[in-house]
Write an enzyme that holds these catalytic residues in place. Structure first.
Site, PDB file in Angstrom:
ATOM      1  N   ASP A 102     -14.989  -4.144  -1.158  1.00 55.92           N
ATOM      2  CA  ASP A 102     -14.760  -4.145   0.945  1.00 55.92           C
ATOM      3  C   ASP A 102     -16.120  -4.352   1.072  1.00 55.92           C
ATOM      4  O   ASP A 102     -17.107  -3.157   0.667  1.00 55.92           O
ATOM      5  CB  ASP A 102     -14.019  -3.073   0.744  1.00 55.92           C
ATOM      6  CG  ASP A 102     -12.168  -3.039   0.068  1.00 55.92           C
ATOM      7  OD1 ASP A 102     -12.341  -4.073  -0.342  1.00 55.92           O
ATOM      8  OD2 ASP A 102     -11.821  -1.800  -0.787  1.00 55.92           O
TER       9      ASP A 102
ATOM     10  N   ASP B 166       1.230  -1.586   0.256  1.00 55.66           N
ATOM     11  CA  ASP B 166      -0.156   0.346   0.004  1.00 55.66           C
ATOM     12  C   ASP B 166       0.758   1.713  -0.005  1.00 55.66           C
ATOM     13  O   ASP B 166       2.123   1.396   0.819  1.00 55.66           O
ATOM     14  CB  ASP B 166      -0.571   0.289   1.096  1.00 55.66           C
ATOM     15  CG  ASP B 166      -1.887  -1.029   0.994  1.00 55.66           C
ATOM     16  OD1 ASP B 166      -1.937  -1.335  -0.192  1.00 55.66           O
ATOM     17  OD2 ASP B 166      -2.821  -1.069   2.074  1.00 55.66           O
TER      18      ASP B 166
END
Length: 239
Positions: free
Chosen positions: A129, A8
């Site tokens: 998500d 990330d």
């Protein structure tokens, strides 16, 4: 099962969020290109890279850095702020193996379908998500900052009609917590849509979690925080 390391990115650095919260960021000292090279040397077959700045702002911010990471030779699936055809084509032309489309798949289905048709379904991973509310997995968008009223099952069923086969599903409550993944969610996912190549992410702690997910029929696992732990050997996870 494919074991995929996650990197990330925020402001050019490797970070991890806890439960998707931008106010709970852990920054790591290793540089992204070094991290990618590390996984390449250990035998990783693919990297999962997220531009958190792009996810938050709505436009990918770190494509140049991601392209530099590609020079390690590992195919990359990357996302975070891909919300236009132009940007999708730019990422594809830059050599990104698979584009990860998240919020756009919920907020603009017409544009998402156009991207799927341009890039081809096999080159797309939908990142869905969820927050599980009263046993219904509802989707979150815009870097997990907002909730939608769409359920995971509705969205998967819709895009399956357009040839989508690769879906990355994260239970936000598990992400970055190291308390184990939501096995019930993934079991349901495989039962409802066995033809989908499901990627699991969030809360994975050790080899037993990976083995259990594999037994449920999950095609790949995305490993983030787990791989920053000193007691974890990525090479052993590949065996």
């Amino acid at each position: 099962m494919l074991v995929i390391p996650a990197i990330d990115l925020q402001s050019g650095r490797c970070v991890r969020l806890k439960q998707g919260r931008f106010d709970q960021v852990t920054q790591f000292s290793v540089f992204p290109i070094e991290r990618a090279l590390h996984f390449a040397k250990l035998g990783a077959k693919r990297l999962h890279v997220v531009d958190l700045d792009g996810a938050r702002s709505g436009k990918m911010q770190q494509l140049e850095l991601i392209c530099s990471m590609q020079k390690t030779g590992i195919p990359i699936q990357a996302g975070g702020g891909i919300r236009s055809i132009e940007q999708a084509l730019e990422c594809s032309s830059a050599g990104i193996s698979q584009l990860v489309i998240g919020s756009l798949a919920i907020t603009n289905t017409d544009l998402t379908i156009q991207i799927i048709e341009k890039i081809k379904p096999e080159n797309i991973v939908l990142a869905l998500d969820v927050r599980v509310d009263t046993k219904v997995p509802l989707l979150a968008i815009n870097g997990w900052q907002n909730n939608s009223t769409s359920s995971l099952w509705e969205v998967v069923s819709y895009y399956e009609n357009y040839g989508i086969k690769n879906i990355l599903c994260t239970d936000i409550a598990c992400d970055g917590m190291m308390n184990g993944p939501n096995f019930d969610l993934y079991q349901q996912a495989v039962e409802y849509f066995p033809q989908i190549a499901w990627q699991a992410s969030g809360g994975i702690r050790h080899m037993q979690d990976i083995t259990t997910l594999g037994s449920l029929g999950i095609s790949a696992v995305i490993l983030g925080l787990m791989l920053y732990q000193d007691n974890v050997s990525f090479e052993e996870l590949l065996c």
